[in-house]
Design an enzyme around this catalytic site. Structure first.
Site: not given
Ligand code: KIV
Length: 273
Positions: A114, A181, A83, A112, A44-45
């Site tokens: 968090e 992280e 994510d 994924k 989600d970056s």
């Molecule tokens: O969103 C993302 O790119 C991430 C990574 C930094 C692990 O969660």
């Protein structure tokens, strides 16, 4: 055949480091996949490095699915992880529905989430329904407002213990690996030794089982900020700007296009018009 979660577990067991990168589009996914990266995260970056948001919290599931599909189309071998965005897994039913969307609509092979103990029961349910889950603890960007900024996590006895407990709770809930992280290297090392599943570090030292980076950070594609934990292996933005300047200059001078970029027409046809 794509890499499976068993292959990733096997890499930890054989002591082989696990490289992981983010990707958000077809062309980049193709490069990452063909280069041989076994795990691709559609992070989600995306919100920050591709869509220009200030943080990851505005990212929607529709945006994530759109980009996940592109990454899946661009790859053949890597295991693709979608994510789950902010607030799309805050209770079990919602989490199950959205995790299923990543698999059915996004065609990802894993998701994924968090959080540690807080999300353990939710993770357990998603895994029970046959969807592989990667955990993510330490600096969790979706909680950036509560964390008060992008700071190293787990530096005090209490917070270090909490991270270890979070990692154990996620392993017990069935995750196939955990992103650590921005945590001190020695703590990440200890967590890696205590867990059976692989740890994937980002700003967590060299002793994790694998490393993940945001592709824009290592390629020099995100001009706003380069995190301390990243190394730039290329400066693609500079390469792009130079190429664009050459294009502007050739268009201005009339040296582009040449006959080799053009399509001819018979003189006869032209004269008959
Ligand atoms: O969103 C993302 O790119 C991430 C990574 C930094 C692990 O969660």
């Amino acid at each position: 055949m794509r890499v499976s979660i068993n292959d990733i577990q096997g890499m930890k067991e054989k002591g082989k480091k696990i490289p992981m990168l983010t990707a958000y589009d077809y062309a980049t996914a193709k490069a990452v996949d063909e280069a041989g990266v076994p795990l691709i995260l559609v992070g989600d970056s995306l919100g920050m490095v591709i869509l220009g948001y200030e943080s990851t919290t505005p990212v929607t599931i529709e945006e994530m699915l759109h980009h996940t599909r592109a990454v899946v189309r661009g790859s053949n071998r890597a295991l693709i992880i979608g994510d789950m965005p902010f607030m799309t897994y805050y209770h079990t039913d919602l989490a199950l529905e959205n995790a299923a969307r990543f698999i059915q609509e996004g065609e990802a092979q894993a998701v994924k989430v968090e959080g540690g103990e807080r999300v353990a029961d939710i993770v357990r349910k998603i895994v029970e329904w046959g969807i592989p889950v990667m955990g993510h603890i330490g600096l969790t960007p979706q909680s950036i407002l509560a964390l008060g900024g992008y700071k190293v996590q787990g530096k005090t006895p209490d917070t270090a213990k909490k991270l270890l407990n979070d990692a154990r709770a996620l392993e017990e809930a069935g995750v196939f690996s955990i992103v650590l992280e921005v945590v001190p290297g020695p703590l990440a090392h200890l967590i890696t030794q205590r867990l059976t599943v692989p740890t994937i570090g980002i700003g967590a030292g060299s002793f994790c089982d694998g490393q993940v980076q945001v592709i824009s950070d290592i390629l020099g594609l995100f001009p706003d900020f380069v995190p301390k934990h990243a190394r730039q292996y290329a400066n693609i933005l500079e390469v792009m700007k130079n190429a664009i300047k050459s294009y502007i200059s050739e268009v201005s001078q009339g040296t582009f296009p040449t006959p080799s970029q053009s399509f001819p027409l018979d003189e006869e046809i032209l004269s008959g018009l």
